[in-house]
Write a protein that holds these residues in place. Structure first.
Motif, PDB file in Angstrom:
ATOM      1  N   THR A 129       3.868 -10.713  -3.652  1.00 14.31           N
ATOM      2  CA  THR A 129       3.387  -9.363  -3.357  1.00 14.31           C
ATOM      3  C   THR A 129       2.472  -8.922  -4.487  1.00 14.31           C
ATOM      4  O   THR A 129       2.193  -9.690  -5.415  1.00 14.31           O
ATOM      5  N   PRO A 133       3.087  -2.183  -3.525  1.00 11.08           N
ATOM      6  CA  PRO A 133       4.251  -2.141  -2.637  1.00 11.08           C
ATOM      7  C   PRO A 133       5.576  -2.264  -3.379  1.00 11.08           C
ATOM      8  O   PRO A 133       6.592  -1.757  -2.902  1.00 11.08           O
ATOM      9  N   TYR A 276       2.788  -0.076   5.538  1.00 13.83           N
ATOM     10  CA  TYR A 276       2.296  -0.750   4.338  1.00 13.83           C
ATOM     11  C   TYR A 276       3.388  -1.614   3.713  1.00 13.83           C
ATOM     12  O   TYR A 276       3.154  -2.764   3.320  1.00 13.83           O
ATOM     13  N   LYS A 279       4.233  -4.995   5.644  1.00 13.18           N
ATOM     14  CA  LYS A 279       3.253  -6.082   5.668  1.00 13.18           C
ATOM     15  C   LYS A 279       2.943  -6.642   4.285  1.00 13.18           C
ATOM     16  O   LYS A 279       2.079  -7.519   4.161  1.00 13.18           O
ATOM     17  N   SER A 280       3.648  -6.162   3.253  1.00 14.30           N
ATOM     18  CA  SER A 280       3.236  -6.463   1.878  1.00 14.30           C
ATOM     19  C   SER A 280       4.079  -7.493   1.153  1.00 14.30           C
ATOM     20  O   SER A 280       3.794  -7.829   0.009  1.00 14.30           O
ATOM     21  N   LYS A 359      -2.204 -11.275  -5.895  1.00 14.09           N
ATOM     22  CA  LYS A 359      -0.760 -11.182  -5.734  1.00 14.09           C
ATOM     23  C   LYS A 359      -0.044 -12.154  -6.667  1.00 14.09           C
ATOM     24  O   LYS A 359      -0.586 -13.173  -7.060  1.00 14.09           O
TER      25      LYS A 359
END
Length: 374
Positions: A129, A133, A276, A279-280, A359
């Motif tokens: 990630t 988030p 958000y 999906k993170s 990420k």
């Protein structure tokens, strides 16, 4: 308990949204479905009309539920067979919910995935990630204990406000924005301020909103983590609140803000924050998943399910840590400590994963390491 909550949420969404049953009627049948081993639409579809009619005694309703289960099962099967098929979309709602839904229904629809993994299993999970988030996840979990009376809609909105405030502070530190521009954005004059994870958040009180409006009498489901806790002395709780989008205020001319009504103030909507979050997070590939991915990309339905599972895992890990400290710390101390936990585990560009851009890796074992030793 986590398994029961997850199954209850799945059945409630199916019965009320897909089978089109009134929420009160749906809630009255959830326990019977679980006892019969029917925990999802696929189970109901395979159960057949006799089993379903034994629960829904009205023949017309039983057929309605069975047809809906068959339809949902076929859609999911088709999406898994055809990778290009988009996953089923949830109906859009405004920040205040759809016109034909009660506050109780709105809050239940915002419920987040629950993980059934043990602490030992969580410790072996590594996620991919970026920082925003993860900030959202930490804020969401710590608010469950520092402001337990707030419903999930408010906690999502406030958590997104924390993410935005953190991003603005980072932009200032990098010289991308000036302190003056941030100060102008953060005016929100006349509105109260609360502090979450060390960030000052302007809030809007929702005086006319009761998350329990529409809740059937005698409700037995464990929904306090969605609706907010009732105060033990039955005193009147603080009203639910929104996180105000001060950035949007900063982009609006000052003269245009005069005379603005409360409900027109820009807020962070819980639906966008929830979307958000879901999906993170993805699971870092291991040798088995690398071999699987080399044989082809997973279907959109499977990828969505995996992301939801990852969100459940990270929220459960943070919650276990917060829960271990809540009896020994007051709200301010827990808030400060939670920010320190985030700083220690936040993904770094240096830990970036090939092919995943900015990420990085988050090891749930590092989060769980902050759990208070009993």
């Amino acid at each position: 308990m986590a398994m029961a909550v997850s199954q209850v949420q799945t059945l409630l969404r199916f019965l009320s949204q897909d089978a089109k049953l009134p929420l009160a009627a749906a809630m009255g049948k959830v326990n019977e479905l679980l006892q019969a081993g029917l925990t999802c639409p696929e189970d109901i579809s395979k159960g057949g009309i006799d089993l379903v009619q034994g629960i829904f005694t009205d023949g017309k309703v039983a057929k309605q539920v069975l047809n809906a289960a068959t339809r949902v099962s076929k859609k999911r099967a088709a999406s898994e067979e055809r990778p290009g098929l988009s996953p089923q979309k949830r109906p859009k709602t405004s920040a205040y919910g759809k016109d034909d839904t009660t506050p109780f229904e709105t809050e239940c629809a915002l419920a987040l995935p629950a993980s059934t993994a043990s602490e030992e299993e969580l410790a072996n999970i590594v996620l991919i990630t970026n920082r925003a988030p993860l900030v959202l996840a930490f804020a969401l979990c710590v608010l469950r204990y520092t402001m337990p009376e707030q419903p999930i809609s408010s906690r999502l909105s406030l958590s997104q406000a924390v993410v935005s405030a953190n991003s603005r502070s980072k932009a200032v530190s990098l010289g991308l924005e000036s302190d003056q521009s941030v100060e102008q954005e953060c005016r929100g004059e006349g509105q109260p301020t609360i502090r979450i994870l060390g960030r000052d958040i302007k809030v809007l009180k929702r005086w006319d909103y009761n998350p329990r409006d529409g809740q059937p009498p005698g409700e037995y489901l464990p929904v306090d983590d969605v609706l907010g806790d009732r105060l033990p002395d039955n005193s009147k709780p603080a009203p639910p609140i929104w996180g105000i989008d001060t950035g949007a205020i900063g982009r609006t001319r000052r003269s245009d803000m005069r005379g603005m009504e409360e409900k027109t103030l820009p807020i962070y909507t819980p639906q966008s924050a929830r979307s958000y979050l879901l999906k993170s997070f993805v699971k870092a590939p291991d040798e088995d998943t690398k071999a699987l991915s080399s044989s082809g990309r997973p279907s959109p339905a499977r990828l969505e399910a995996e992301k939801e599972a990852c969100v459940g895992h990270v929220l459960r890990s943070i919650d276990l840590v917060c829960r271990s400290w809540v009896s020994t710390l007051d709200a301010d101390e827990l808030d400060r400590l939670a920010w320190n936990w985030y700083v220690h585990v936040r993904p770094s560009v240096k830990s970036g994963v090939e092919g995943w851009g900015e990420k990085g890796l988050v090891k749930l074992s590092e989060i769980l390491a902050f759990k208070r030793k009993s």
